[in-house]
Design a protein around this motif. Structure first.
Motif, short mmCIF file in Angstrom:
data_model
loop_
_atom_site.label_atom_id
_atom_site.label_comp_id
_atom_site.label_asym_id
_atom_site.label_seq_id
_atom_site.Cartn_x
_atom_site.Cartn_y
_atom_site.Cartn_z
N TYR A 71 16.64 -23.36 40.25
CA TYR A 71 16.02 -22.53 41.10
C TYR A 71 14.61 -21.93 40.62
O TYR A 71 14.11 -21.42 41.44
N TYR A 128 11.36 -22.80 42.14
CA TYR A 128 11.21 -22.51 43.58
C TYR A 128 11.13 -21.00 43.65
O TYR A 128 10.11 -20.51 44.36
N THR A 129 11.70 -20.39 42.86
CA THR A 129 11.48 -18.67 42.89
C THR A 129 10.29 -18.26 42.35
O THR A 129 9.48 -17.35 42.86
N LYS A 171 7.35 -20.02 42.49
CA LYS A 171 6.49 -20.49 43.55
C LYS A 171 6.54 -19.35 44.66
O LYS A 171 5.57 -18.81 45.54
N TRP A 172 7.76 -19.12 45.31
CA TRP A 172 8.02 -18.12 46.33
C TRP A 172 7.55 -16.69 45.96
O TRP A 172 7.04 -15.96 46.81
N GLN A 210 5.19 -15.61 48.69
CA GLN A 210 5.47 -14.60 49.80
C GLN A 210 4.59 -13.60 50.02
O GLN A 210 4.15 -13.04 51.28
N GLU A 214 4.77 -25.48 51.31
CA GLU A 214 5.32 -24.97 49.91
C GLU A 214 6.27 -23.93 50.27
O GLU A 214 7.27 -23.54 49.74
N SER A 254 10.59 -24.05 49.74
CA SER A 254 11.15 -23.07 48.81
C SER A 254 12.22 -22.32 49.98
O SER A 254 13.31 -22.11 49.22
N PHE A 293 15.18 -24.54 50.03
CA PHE A 293 15.97 -24.76 48.74
C PHE A 293 16.91 -23.21 48.62
O PHE A 293 18.01 -23.56 48.30
N PHE A 294 16.38 -22.14 49.10
CA PHE A 294 17.03 -20.91 49.14
C PHE A 294 18.31 -20.97 50.00
O PHE A 294 19.35 -20.50 49.65
N GLY A 303 6.76 -28.74 41.75
CA GLY A 303 6.65 -29.25 43.28
C GLY A 303 5.38 -30.03 43.53
O GLY A 303 4.97 -30.27 44.50
N TYR A 344 10.25 -29.10 49.40
CA TYR A 344 11.69 -29.33 48.93
C TYR A 344 12.64 -30.08 49.87
O TYR A 344 12.41 -29.75 51.03
#
Length: 430
Positions: free
Chosen positions: A153, A156-157, A159-160, A164, A326, A330, A333-334, A366, A404
């Motif tokens: 994770y 992805y975390t 990048k998010w 965000q 992106e 992400s 994935f979550f 990614g 993802y």
């Protein structure tokens, strides 16, 4: 009794024009008007030259599309600040539009860093890149919390955490514009709980703090790979604009009623806002030059190579498909992480039951596909950046920051699951 936000504007307006009886009416407001317009024009000229140089040497699309987006920041701020000075009675609307572009530049900067880091895998086995990133503490102030970059994770975390902001900041601006229209924003009463501004500012503060912290984590993790790219200078070119606009606005607001006094046509708030807009227009001239230096087009020039068309780079810079990919990737994935999917938990190490094959460094961030070789300026007339013999394509041709996708699993006789991939098969053969 309801709370009413006091107006930022006078009831009477100046009826004279900039040109008065054939002569320029040189009062202080019109002098500022001329300075703001002239500085905005200079900023546009400097940025246009820098952008066109990147467009004519568009050798590394995945990097340069992000650079061009970042280079747009000074002229965007300068032009909007000029209009906010000229039409000062609508200053709040222009300000809310202006700050929304900050989210674009910060997100573009993250994707640019990802490209820089991915390029360091050229010429050697990229699978070992993630393995050398050991467990480490987070930067201050969360240094008591340790993280492991190989966790499924983590990337992805990270990048998010940055991307965000490209969602929340424009959304905050839109809500702010609506609130201003109905006179419930009241930016002059920043900390009043009876108006919307304090709540929007709180959300914005949390969102930008998370985004900047994500960038810091990324830089701390990949500082070795980013050597020679001047990441601090590139980041300061963005962050100094944000800091300058924030702090000078704070200073001018603090001077209202003390040094800044109302005039016949302008309130104290009008004058403070006007001074903020004027200084932004002046500062953007210098920031456009700073960005020209921090993001030099010379890095992508190849001796003897023909100039590239300007239209594709310009389209790439305003095509935000990569942001959407992106963000959606992400988010998917979550969703799988919350649902307890095996591939979304644990380490991204090949061989673990239910885990995808070990990803190389670029894939972990990614970035899919083979890595590109660095520019070879000694080879005259050849393509500047080669990806297995091919020039690296832009997102529209070959999306390199892949979304993802949940891996497919095959049931073995022992009911264990394993992820089949070219990387995994290569490891088995080896």
């Amino acid at each position: 009794m309801g709370h009413v936000c006091p107006s930022d504007n006078k009831d009477i307006t100046d009826q004279s024009s900039f040109w008065d009886s054939g002569n320029i009416n040189w009062d202080p407001h019109r002098i500022g008007w001329a300075i703001a317009g002239g500085c905005s024009l200079l900023t546009v000229i400097f940025t246009t030259i820098s952008v066109l140089q990147h467009c004519r040497n568009y050798r590394v699309p995945n990097e340069q599309r992000q650079i061009i987006r970042i280079l747009y920041m000074p002229p965007v701020y300068a032009i909007i600040s000029f209009f906010s000075y000229r039409f000062f009675r609508d200053y709040t609307y222009y300000e809310l539009i202006e700050v929304a572009y900050e989210a674009v530049t910060i997100s573009a900067f993250l994707l640019l860093l990802i490209e820089y880091v991915a390029a360091t895998a050229a010429g050697h086995n990229a699978e070992t890149a993630i393995e050398r990133k050991n467990k480490r503490p987070l930067p201050f102030p969360l240094c008591f919390w340790r993280y492991r970059p190989t966790k499924a994770y983590f990337m992805y975390t990270l990048k998010w955490s940055v991307l965000q902001y490209v969602i929340f900041r424009p959304l905050i601006s839109i809500i702010g514009i609506v609130c201003q229209h109905f006179n419930v924003l009241c930016s002059s009463a920043s900390f009043s709980p009876f108006f919307a501004n304090v709540y929007l500012e709180a959300v914005d503060f949390v969102s930008i703090s998370v985004a900047l912290y994500g960038l810091i984590v990324f830089y701390a993790l990949t500082s070795e790979e980013l050597k020679g790219k001047r990441p601090l200078a590139k980041f300061l070119a963005i962050k100094l604009i944000v800091m300058a606009t924030f702090y000078q606005s704070f200073v001018f607001s603090a001077l209202e009623g003390r040094v800044i006094k109302a005039s016949l046509y302008w309130t104290e708030t009008n004058i403070a806002d006007g001074l903020t807009a004027l200084t932004i227009c002046i500062e953007m001239v210098f920031f456009s030059l700073f960005m020209w230096w921090a993001y030099p087009p010379s890095e992508y020039k190849v001796k003897g190579a023909p100039a590239t068309s300007i239209w594709r780079p310009l389209w790439d810079s305003i095509n935000y498909t990569d942001f959407v990919i992106e963000i959606i990737g992400s988010f998917r994935f979550f969703v799988d992480y919350v649902r307890g999917k095996p591939h979304a938990h644990g380490n991204r190490i090949a061989g673990a039951p239910g885990a995808p094959a070990k990803l190389d460094f670029g894939e972990a961030f990614g970035v899919s596909g083979a890595y590109s070789k660095p520019i070879d300026r000694d080879v005259g007339g050849e393509s500047a950046l080669v990806n297995n013999g091919r020039m690296r394509a832009s997102y529209d041709e070959d999306i390199r920051l892949a979304p993802y996708e949940a891996p497919r699993y095959r049931q073995e006789a022992s009911e264990d699951t394993s992820y089949s991939s070219p990387t995994r098969e290569h490891q088995v053969r080896r």
